[in-house]
Write a protein that holds these residues in place. Structure first.
Motif, PDB file in Angstrom:
ATOM      1  N   GLY A  73      -1.498  14.888  -5.786  1.00 21.19           N
ATOM      2  CA  GLY A  73      -1.993  13.527  -5.897  1.00 21.19           C
ATOM      3  C   GLY A  73      -3.476  13.523  -5.609  1.00 21.19           C
ATOM      4  O   GLY A  73      -3.902  13.821  -4.483  1.00 21.19           O
ATOM      5  N   PHE A  74      -4.281  13.197  -6.607  1.00 21.29           N
ATOM      6  CA  PHE A  74      -5.728  13.367  -6.499  1.00 21.29           C
ATOM      7  C   PHE A  74      -6.486  12.052  -6.337  1.00 21.29           C
ATOM      8  O   PHE A  74      -7.686  11.994  -6.579  1.00 21.29           O
ATOM      9  N   ILE A  97      -1.796  10.933  -9.599  1.00 21.38           N
ATOM     10  CA  ILE A  97      -2.349   9.921  -8.715  1.00 21.38           C
ATOM     11  C   ILE A  97      -1.233   9.331  -7.860  1.00 21.38           C
ATOM     12  O   ILE A  97      -0.172   8.968  -8.364  1.00 21.38           O
ATOM     13  N   LEU A  98      -1.469   9.242  -6.570  1.00 20.73           N
ATOM     14  CA  LEU A  98      -0.620   8.492  -5.649  1.00 20.73           C
ATOM     15  C   LEU A  98      -1.398   7.242  -5.260  1.00 20.73           C
ATOM     16  O   LEU A  98      -2.487   7.338  -4.702  1.00 20.73           O
ATOM     17  N   ASN A  99      -0.849   6.062  -5.575  1.00 18.80           N
ATOM     18  CA  ASN A  99      -1.648   4.838  -5.409  1.00 18.80           C
ATOM     19  C   ASN A  99      -0.890   3.740  -4.683  1.00 18.80           C
ATOM     20  O   ASN A  99      -0.852   2.587  -5.109  1.00 18.80           O
ATOM     21  N   SER A 100      -0.279   4.060  -3.562  1.00 22.23           N
ATOM     22  CA  SER A 100       0.439   3.063  -2.784  1.00 22.23           C
ATOM     23  C   SER A 100      -0.489   1.904  -2.406  1.00 22.23           C
ATOM     24  O   SER A 100      -1.520   2.093  -1.767  1.00 22.23           O
ATOM     25  N   GLY A 101      -0.131   0.693  -2.825  1.00 23.62           N
ATOM     26  CA  GLY A 101      -0.855  -0.506  -2.425  1.00 23.62           C
ATOM     27  C   GLY A 101      -2.154  -0.769  -3.136  1.00 23.62           C
ATOM     28  O   GLY A 101      -2.804  -1.786  -2.877  1.00 23.62           O
ATOM     29  N   ILE A 127       1.627   8.915 -12.245  1.00 22.21           N
ATOM     30  CA  ILE A 127       0.982   7.876 -11.431  1.00 22.21           C
ATOM     31  C   ILE A 127       2.095   7.199 -10.651  1.00 22.21           C
ATOM     32  O   ILE A 127       2.899   6.440 -11.204  1.00 22.21           O
ATOM     33  N   ASN A 128       2.148   7.469  -9.361  1.00 25.77           N
ATOM     34  CA  ASN A 128       3.264   7.043  -8.513  1.00 25.77           C
ATOM     35  C   ASN A 128       2.731   6.186  -7.372  1.00 25.77           C
ATOM     36  O   ASN A 128       1.914   6.647  -6.563  1.00 25.77           O
ATOM     37  N   VAL A 134       4.170  -0.706  -2.628  1.00 23.98           N
ATOM     38  CA  VAL A 134       4.011   0.073  -3.849  1.00 23.98           C
ATOM     39  C   VAL A 134       2.685  -0.254  -4.522  1.00 23.98           C
ATOM     40  O   VAL A 134       1.999  -1.221  -4.165  1.00 23.98           O
ATOM     41  N   GLY A 135       2.316   0.559  -5.508  1.00 26.45           N
ATOM     42  CA  GLY A 135       1.043   0.383  -6.186  1.00 26.45           C
ATOM     43  C   GLY A 135       0.933  -0.969  -6.880  1.00 26.45           C
ATOM     44  O   GLY A 135       1.929  -1.660  -7.118  1.00 26.45           O
TER      45      GLY A 135
END
Length: 324
Positions: A73-74, A97-101, A127-128, A134-135
C-alpha cells in the motif's frame, strides 16, 4: 597570466551555477519506482526506489510512469499532470493504495478552469479503503482530458455516500473521457461509478468487462454523460443496477448497454428518469427487487434481450429498434 586565471575562474563559477540551476529539471525522470522498503528521499530509481506514490510523483516528469517493485500500500496521491501508475512489475501480486477514511486518487488538472489537457492511466492496482472508517472516493476525477483504468480492483469505499469512482469533469473539460477495462468494484456505501459532469458539459465513459457489486447504485449517468457499458456484470447492488438521470431537466444522459448481466439488485435493474435514454442490446436482466426496468424516460430495446420474471413488474422497454 593572472588576468587569464581570473577570467577562467569567472567562467568556471558561471558554469557551476548554471549546472546547479539545471539540477531540479534534470531530477525528474520519465520512469520512476516505488517499493515497500523504499524511501522518499531516494531518487526513485529502480535500485533506489521511493516509498509512496506522492513521493515519486514529484520526481517523475509529465507523461512519465511510476512502477511498483513489489506489492504493498503506497499511500494516497493527488495527480496534477499526465502520468501512469502501474503495479504490473510487482512480484507476488499487484500493489496499490490503502485509503481508510480518505480519497485514494484525486485527479485535478491545474488548467481545469480553462483548457484541461492531462491524461492519467491507472493500471494493475488495488485500492482498498478498509479500516475503522472506510475510504471515501477510490478515484475522483475533477478535471483533465482523460482517465484510463485497466485491471483495477476497488473495495471498501464510499464513506459519506460518495462514489467509489467519481468522474466529475470541470465545466471546461468538454469531451473528457473515462475508459474502464477489467475493473472490479465491491463494498461501496455510495454508487460504484458516477459520471457527473460539472456544468452539464458533454463527456463520455466506456466500461468494458467491469464488475460492480454491493454498491448503491451500480452505475449512475447524469446530465451531459454518454455512457457505454459492455461485457459487464452489475449485480448484487443494494440500489439500482444502472440509473440515468437528468437533474437539470434540460440536458439528457444516454446509456448504451451491450452483452451485460444486470441481476439481483435491490431496486430496479435499469431505470431511465425523465429526459434520459437507455439502450439495451443482448442484455440479461433478472431477479431485481423492484422490477427489471423502470422507463420514465426512454428504454429502447434491440429486441434481443433476456428479461427475467421481474422484467414486467414495473414495465418493459417502451421503445424498440430492429437489428441491422
Amino acid at each position: 597570466m593572472s588576468k587569464l586565471i581570473r577570467i577562467l575562474g569567472v567562467a568556471m563559477t558561471a558554469l557551476l551555477c548554471s549546472l546547479c540551476l539545471a539540477a531540479p529539471a534534470s531530477a525528474q525522470a520519465t520512469r520512476t519506482w516505488i517499493s515497500g522498503v523504499g524511501d522518499d528521499v531516494n531518487p526513485c530509481s529502480r535500485t533506489a526506489p521511493c516509498k509512496t506514490w506522492a513521493g515519486a510523483i514529484s520526481k517523475t516528469a509529465a507523461g512519465g510512469e511510476i512502477d511498483c517493485l513489489d506489492p504493498g500500500g503506497f499511500g494516497s496521491v493527488t495527480i496534477v499532470k499526465s502520468i501512469t501508475l502501474d503495479c504490473s512489475e510487482g512480484s507476488g501480486g499487484a500493489g496499490g493504495i490503502l485509503n481508510s477514511g480518505v480519497p485514494g486518487v484525486i485527479i485535478n488538472d491545474p488548467n481545469g478552469a480553462t483548457t484541461p489537457t492531462i491524461k492519467v492511466h491507472l493500471r494493475n492496482l488495488t485500492i482498498n479503503g478498509a479500516g475503522t472508517t472506510v475510504g471515501t472516493y477510490a478515484v475522483r476525477f475533477l478535471s483533465g482530458k482523460s482517465l484510463t483504468m485497466q485491471n483495477v480492483n476497488i473495495s471498501n469505499q464510499g464513506t459519506g455516500g460518495v462514489p467509489a469512482v467519481s468522474f466529475e469533469p470541470s465545466a471546461a473539460s468538454v469531451g473528457a473521457l473515462l475508459l474502464m477495462t477489467d475493473v472490479h468494484i465491491k463494498s461501496v456505501s455510495g454508487p460504484g461509478v458516477d459520471i457527473k459532469p460539472n456544468g452539464n458539459v458533454s463527456v463520455s465513459a466506456v466500461l468494458d468487462h467491469v464488475t460492480i457489486s454491493d454498491s448503491q447504485p451500480g452505475v449512475t449517468a447524469e446530465d451531459g454523460a454518454t455512457v457505454t457499458i459492455a461485457n459487464s456484470n452489475i449485480s448484487g447492488n443494494t440500489g439500482r443496477g444502472v440509473y440515468a438521470v437528468s437533474n437539470s431537466g434540460t440536458v439528457t444522459a444516454v446509456v448504451n448497454i451491450l452483452h451485460t448481466t444486470i441481476a439481483s439488485n435491490g431496486n430496479f435493474g435499469v431505470a431511465a428518469a425523465a429526459g434520459t435514454t437507455i439502450r439495451l442490446s443482448d442484455v440479461s436482466i433478472f431477479n431485481n427487487a423492484l422490477g427489471g426496468i423502470k422507463a420514465v424516460g426512454t428504454v429502447l430495446s434491440f429486441k434481443n434481450n433476456n428479461l427475467g420474471p421481474d422484467a414486467g413488474n414495473s414495465g418493459l422497454p417502451n421503445a424498440t429498434v430492429v437489428l441491422q
